[in-house]
Design an enzyme around this catalytic site. Sequence first.
Site, short mmCIF file in Angstrom:
data_model
loop_
_atom_site.label_atom_id
_atom_site.label_comp_id
_atom_site.label_asym_id
_atom_site.label_seq_id
_atom_site.Cartn_x
_atom_site.Cartn_y
_atom_site.Cartn_z
N GLY A 1 -0.93 -4.95 -0.62
CA GLY A 1 -1.58 -4.84 0.60
C GLY A 1 -1.04 -6.54 1.19
CD GLN B 1 -1.88 -12.10 3.17
OE1 GLN B 1 -2.22 -10.31 3.46
NE2 GLN B 1 -2.02 -12.47 2.28
CB CYS C 1 -5.59 -13.26 -1.79
SG CYS C 1 -4.99 -13.42 -0.26
CG LEU C 2 1.02 -11.34 -2.13
CD1 LEU C 2 1.16 -10.49 -0.75
CD2 LEU C 2 1.03 -11.65 -3.77
CG HIS D 1 -8.31 -8.56 -0.48
ND1 HIS D 1 -7.96 -9.71 -1.48
CD2 HIS D 1 -7.02 -9.56 0.64
CE1 HIS D 1 -7.41 -10.36 -0.67
NE2 HIS D 1 -7.03 -10.49 0.02
CD GLU D 2 -4.70 -6.23 2.53
OE1 GLU D 2 -4.17 -7.36 3.54
OE2 GLU D 2 -4.45 -6.92 1.57
CG HIS E 1 -6.06 -11.08 4.51
ND1 HIS E 1 -6.02 -12.36 4.61
CD2 HIS E 1 -5.62 -10.65 3.32
CE1 HIS E 1 -5.49 -12.87 3.12
NE2 HIS E 1 -5.90 -11.17 2.67
ZN LIG Z 1 -4.50 -11.13 0.78
#
Ligand SMILES: [Zn+2]
Length: 169
Positions: A45, A50, A92-93, A134-135, A138
């Site tokens: 995701g 991000q 998380c990226l 999670h998204e 963000h």
């Molecule tokens: Zn994330």
Amino acid sequence: MILPILKYGSPELRKVSKPVEVFDEELEKLSTNMIETMYSSPGIGLAAPQIGVNIRLVTIDLSVGEDPSQLMVICNPEIISSEGEQKNDEGCLSIPDFSDTVARPQKMTIRALNLKGEEVQYTGDGLLARCFCHEIDHLNGILFVDRLSPLKRTLIKNKIKKLAKAGDW
Ligand SMILES: [Zn+2]
């Protein structure tokens, strides 16, 4: 085009993103780049903030490109129902190499718009429900570390500070 992913500490990750209002070629191009970036990471995701764009746009694919039917590109997602609870590891990226247990609803239904501005609805169980949460977090400037205990959060923050000092963040 693969875009650089912002890491913890970038102010864009802390902003409340604006709704998508124009469904044009530019939005399509941005989402194509986000998908490419998500796959190359690899991740399941990615949210527009991000990559430094503060709009409510998210790409999700639990199969990481293996199964085209699992790809979702969603704008302005809203949670319409959630049930149960799950506790699993989450990462998380934007916070690479860190993960911890986060409580999330077990099942969740969201309403959103697709790239044409048409309403879509998705129900996710388990990992997909976690991914939705999670998204959407963000898009509201919230990161998974914010959902940990203050002690765990401080530990991670301190480790990141050390990495940043050494130029490794
Ligand atoms: Zn994330």
